[in-house]
Design an enzyme around this catalytic site. Structure first.
Site, PDB file in Angstrom:
ATOM      1  N   CYS A  76       0.824  -1.209   0.000  1.00  0.00           N
ATOM      2  CA  CYS A  76       0.000   0.000   0.000  1.00  0.00           C
ATOM      3  C   CYS A  76       0.858   1.258   0.000  1.00  0.00           C
ATOM      4  O   CYS A  76       1.939   1.284   0.586  1.00  0.00           O
ATOM      5  CB  CYS A  76      -0.884   0.042   1.237  1.00  0.00           C
ATOM      6  N   ARG A 104       5.045   0.250  -6.016  1.00  0.00           N
ATOM      7  CA  ARG A 104       5.054  -0.556  -4.796  1.00  0.00           C
ATOM      8  C   ARG A 104       4.141  -1.769  -4.920  1.00  0.00           C
ATOM      9  O   ARG A 104       4.271  -2.724  -4.145  1.00  0.00           O
ATOM     10  CB  ARG A 104       4.598   0.296  -3.604  1.00  0.00           C
ATOM     11  N   TRP A 129      -3.024  -2.645  -1.594  1.00  0.00           N
ATOM     12  CA  TRP A 129      -2.661  -4.018  -1.958  1.00  0.00           C
ATOM     13  C   TRP A 129      -3.428  -4.897  -0.978  1.00  0.00           C
ATOM     14  O   TRP A 129      -3.150  -4.893   0.215  1.00  0.00           O
ATOM     15  CB  TRP A 129      -1.154  -4.203  -1.804  1.00  0.00           C
ATOM     16  N   ASN A 171      -1.723   2.011   5.821  1.00  0.00           N
ATOM     17  CA  ASN A 171      -0.829   1.003   5.254  1.00  0.00           C
ATOM     18  C   ASN A 171      -0.396   0.114   6.419  1.00  0.00           C
ATOM     19  O   ASN A 171       0.032   0.616   7.442  1.00  0.00           O
ATOM     20  CB  ASN A 171       0.378   1.731   4.628  1.00  0.00           C
ATOM     21  N   GLY A 172      -0.545  -1.203   6.275  1.00  0.00           N
ATOM     22  CA  GLY A 172      -0.153  -2.111   7.355  1.00  0.00           C
ATOM     23  C   GLY A 172      -1.281  -3.073   7.677  1.00  0.00           C
ATOM     24  O   GLY A 172      -2.230  -3.210   6.906  1.00  0.00           O
ATOM     25  N   GLU A 174      18.278 -16.574  -9.019  1.00  0.00           N
ATOM     26  CA  GLU A 174      17.849 -15.216  -9.339  1.00  0.00           C
ATOM     27  C   GLU A 174      17.305 -15.132 -10.770  1.00  0.00           C
ATOM     28  O   GLU A 174      16.294 -14.476 -11.025  1.00  0.00           O
ATOM     29  CB  GLU A 174      19.025 -14.255  -9.119  1.00  0.00           C
ATOM     30  N   LYS A 191      13.535 -13.975 -11.704  1.00  0.00           N
ATOM     31  CA  LYS A 191      13.243 -12.867 -12.621  1.00  0.00           C
ATOM     32  C   LYS A 191      12.238 -13.306 -13.672  1.00  0.00           C
ATOM     33  O   LYS A 191      11.298 -12.596 -13.995  1.00  0.00           O
ATOM     34  CB  LYS A 191      14.515 -12.386 -13.349  1.00  0.00           C
ATOM     35  N   GLU A 248       8.667 -13.958 -12.112  1.00  0.00           N
ATOM     36  CA  GLU A 248       8.054 -12.718 -11.622  1.00  0.00           C
ATOM     37  C   GLU A 248       7.381 -11.921 -12.736  1.00  0.00           C
ATOM     38  O   GLU A 248       6.280 -11.435 -12.580  1.00  0.00           O
ATOM     39  CB  GLU A 248       9.140 -11.782 -11.049  1.00  0.00           C
ATOM     40  N   HIS A 252      18.657 -35.256  -9.447  1.00  0.00           N
ATOM     41  CA  HIS A 252      17.807 -35.717  -8.351  1.00  0.00           C
ATOM     42  C   HIS A 252      16.363 -35.253  -8.513  1.00  0.00           C
ATOM     43  O   HIS A 252      15.652 -35.096  -7.531  1.00  0.00           O
ATOM     44  CB  HIS A 252      18.382 -35.234  -7.019  1.00  0.00           C
ATOM     45  N   LYS A 290       6.512  -4.217  -4.469  1.00  0.00           N
ATOM     46  CA  LYS A 290       7.931  -3.867  -4.403  1.00  0.00           C
ATOM     47  C   LYS A 290       8.410  -3.881  -2.964  1.00  0.00           C
ATOM     48  O   LYS A 290       9.525  -4.278  -2.665  1.00  0.00           O
ATOM     49  CB  LYS A 290       8.111  -2.467  -5.005  1.00  0.00           C
TER      50      LYS A 290
HETATM   51  C1  G6P Z   1       9.643  -8.147  -2.890  1.00  0.00           C
HETATM   52  C2  G6P Z   1      10.231  -7.490  -4.121  1.00  0.00           C
HETATM   53  C3  G6P Z   1      11.567  -8.116  -4.450  1.00  0.00           C
HETATM   54  C4  G6P Z   1      12.508  -8.035  -3.258  1.00  0.00           C
HETATM   55  C5  G6P Z   1      11.875  -8.610  -1.994  1.00  0.00           C
HETATM   56  C6  G6P Z   1      12.676  -8.247  -0.765  1.00  0.00           C
HETATM   57  O1  G6P Z   1       9.318  -9.461  -3.173  1.00  0.00           O
HETATM   58  O2  G6P Z   1       9.346  -7.622  -5.219  1.00  0.00           O
HETATM   59  O3  G6P Z   1      12.157  -7.425  -5.559  1.00  0.00           O
HETATM   60  O4  G6P Z   1      13.677  -8.726  -3.552  1.00  0.00           O
HETATM   61  O5  G6P Z   1      10.561  -8.078  -1.797  1.00  0.00           O
HETATM   62  O6  G6P Z   1      12.621  -6.856  -0.609  1.00  0.00           O
HETATM   63  P1  G6P Z   1      13.733  -5.970   0.052  1.00  0.00           P
HETATM   64  O7  G6P Z   1      13.227  -4.565  -0.123  1.00  0.00           O
HETATM   65  O8  G6P Z   1      13.796  -6.375   1.501  1.00  0.00           O
HETATM   66  O9  G6P Z   1      15.002  -6.206  -0.663  1.00  0.00           O
END
Ligand code: G6P
Length: 612
Positions: A2, A27, A73, A99-100, A485, A489, A492, A508, A607
């Site tokens: 949010c 976000r 959100w 927010n929260g 990673e 990517k 996502e 395995h 985000k």
């Molecule tokens: C969310 C974001 C990711 C990020 C993760 C951890 O999932 O979409 O891009 O890696 O949170 O966030 P931080 O701000 O703690 O790196």
């Protein structure tokens, strides 16, 4: 997650709120809303994007020099127009954005229902605004007194901004566990979840602390108190953000811009911390704690998502270069285990946003048990940056694309510097190797720039594999976390199911999935394990898998077996992740664009994950 934006002053609030909400879109959210105060109060809320709210609000009364806005959100209650914020108290007097998560909202709701409150939404936020109303009515309080009093009954996390229709010249804001920044202008205030909606109006900001309540007045006065009602003298600081860093600057997507920024951001992460000519590396953040850190019995690295992957690379770096035992933990698991933590542990928290709820809570636990906390954070002044004893900012600038790219490479760069400095202090790296590594690290930004020149080739490969339903990423050693990673990517932003595996583990399980439709992306740049990786590739090819191999320039052997290869410049093994991850970022980006996905704001993702 949010996002909050609010304005009080002498200008029309509407354009400021809408622009602010657009800035907060990154976000992650699924509905948006605003409330404008102009004697009476007008509220507009809409499921979907901010643009849908703008279309809906068009031709309606948008006047008002005070207003609050929100991107939601969904947590409690589905994403729809009704559950969208702002929410209004039963008597219509108070309007609030939040927010929260209010954890005890069920019991609060029951108690409020008993005294006649009726709720129209499924949200915990509506309970909060009714609670403030109840306290205000009961004790005949001002809005700031009522907010303070009500919050003493709340369990959970919040950043809130409240409007009182009967007290039109002020806004009241409070925070606990969710960020809130107050921008101070000339007889005007801008409040937001981060600096992005504020930066073009003022650079004078206050970061509200947990359990603080702020009152900002239209005449330019403000006051901050704790929820215990003690006056707090705020620290006004300069917002460390440039406007061009939060605009697309000619790129189609923020993610593409951020991928291309990496030669600069890696350099920025090293600036003033590395001098390869003079032969030193030094993180100012470690100054007061070097002795403690170098004598640590163990490093515990905490993070989530991409930051956790950076932590896995750090495990290789610290063990390899500094010979310190390392554990890398998902913060969400760590906080609910009964972990053994002592004052001889150093806990390193990695977080781009500095606001991730699980990472924050895990750190609180470690702090309580006496560990030294070191933060590797991007957002200056964020909650994690403030909770840790010491730390180093990665200086990547605002990262807007939900899929982390430049923050990841800046985190890895910073962790590399840290491993080099600690290794040097502990005498675990020979002089010769140290000098060689420093010189090589200096060349990495240039090599990343060269990697970016492979964009067209990567785009072509993307067009060949874009229709796959699954993909497998394999790597060994330093490149195993890169495989994780790369897979993250892809899933996502393109919604292709992808998994990362240590190359040898393929046998395995995942090998059962390989057929002529399965792209297998092999990161094969480790000199020390090259032969073993060639065998893994042969195993995939024998089962007709499509192999894309990331290799070191000049590698002929793998080129002969793989369907596609992308070369990275030769480098020292500990630095290969900084180069090998670049083509994986570009590959995901192009596939996602070709599949028509919203690259910067993938569905359901946020985000900044400020709830657990
Ligand atoms: C969310 C974001 C990711 C990020 C993760 C951890 O999932 O979409 O891009 O890696 O949170 O966030 P931080 O701000 O703690 O790196």
């Amino acid at each position: 997650m949010c996002g909050i934006v609010a304005y009080i002053g002498q200008r029309d609030a509407y354009p400021i709120l809408i622009k602010g909400l657009q800035r907060l879109e990154y976000r992650g959210y699924d509905s948006a809303g605003i409330a404008l105060l102009n004697g009476s109060l007008n509220i507009y809320k809409k499921k979907g994007k901010v643009q849908e709210l703008v279309d809906f609000a068009e031709n309606q009364n948008l006047t008002g020099f005070t207003g609050i806005g929100h991107t939601r959100w969904a947590t409690h209650g589905k994403p729809d127009d009704v559950n969208a914020h702002p929410h209004v108290s039963g008597n219509g007097r108070l309007t609030l954005v939040h927010n929260g998560i209010i954890e005890n909202y069920t019991s609060l709701k029951k108690a409020l229902e008993k005294v006649g409150h009726v709720f129209h939404t499924e949200t915990d936020t509506e309970v909060l605004v009714h609670l403030i109303e109840e306290v205000q009515k009961r004790d005949n309080l001002t809005i700031e007194e009522a907010v303070r009093e009500a919050l003493t009954n709340v369990v959970g996390a919040y950043a809130i901004v409240v409007i009182d229709r009967e007290d039109q010249d002020k806004l009241v804001a409070a925070r606990k566990g969710s960020p809130l920044v107050i921008g101070i202008g000339e007889d005007e205030f801008f409040l937001a979840s981060d600096g992005t909606p504020i930066v073009e109006y003022t650079k004078k900001v206050i970061y509200l602390d947990d359990e603080q309540v702020a009152v900002v007045h239209r005449n330019g006065e403000y006051e901050i108190r704790t929820i215990e009602n003690e006056v707090h003298t705020p620290f006004v600081q300069e917002l460390n953000m440039e406007i061009d860093r939060i605009e697309k600057g000619g790129y189609d997507y923020f993610m593409l811009k951020e991928i291309h920024e990496q030669p600069v951001t890696i350099n920025d992460a090293m600036r003033g911390r590395l001098n390869s000519e003079a032969g030193w590396v030094k993180l100012g953040g470690m100054d007061n704690y070097v002795d403690h850190i170098k004598k640590a019995e163990r490093f515990i690295i905490l993070g989530c998502g991409t930051s956790w992957h950076a932590g896995l690379i750090a495990e290789y770096l610290f063990e390899d270069l500094a010979r310190i035992p390392v554990e890398v933990e998902y913060a969400s698991e760590f906080r609910y285990r009964n972990p053994v933590i002592t004052d001889r542990d150093v806990v390193i928290a990695i977080s781009q946003s500095g606001e991730t709820a699980d990472t924050y809570a895990a750190l609180e636990l470690a702090k309580k048990n006496g560990a030294l906390l070191y933060g590797i954070v991007n957002v200056v002044g964020s909650s994690i940056a403030r909770l840790t004893h010491a730390g180093s900012y990665i200086h990547a600038g605002p990262e807007i694309g939900v899929a982390s790219t430049k923050a990841f490479t800046a985190q890895v760069t910073l962790l590399t510097l840290m491993a080099l400095q600690i290794g040097r202090e502990r005498g675990t790296i020979s002089d010769e190797y140290f000098t060689k590594l420093l010189k090589e690290l200096d060349t990495i930004p240039g090599k990343v720039a060269r990697m970016l020149e492979s964009n067209d080739k990567i785009k072509y490969i993307a067009s060949e594999i874009k229709d796959a339903s699954n993909a497998l990423y394999l790597g060994r050693g330093y490149n195993f976390p890169v495989a994780l990673e790369g897979a993250l990517k892809l899933k996502e932003i393109s919604y292709i199911h992808a998994e990362g595996y240590p190359a040898a583990e393929m046998k395995h399980g995942p090998i059962a999935l390989i057929d002529e439709n399965m792209p297998v992306i092999v990161i094969a740049t480790n000199k020390s394990l090259n032969e073993k990786i060639v065998s893994n590739i042969q195993e995939v090819k024998a089962r007709k898998g499509i192999v894309l191999a990331i290799v070191t320039e000049g590698d002929r052997e793998i080129k002969e077996v793989a369907d596609y290869t992308i070369e990275i410049p030769d480098t020292e093994e500990p630095f290969t992740p900084l180069l090998s991850v670049i083509p994986l970022q570009l590959l995901s980006y192009h596939i996602a664009v070709m599949r028509g996905c919203n690259v910067d704001q993938p569905r359901n993702l946020a985000k900044s994950v400020t709830v657990e």
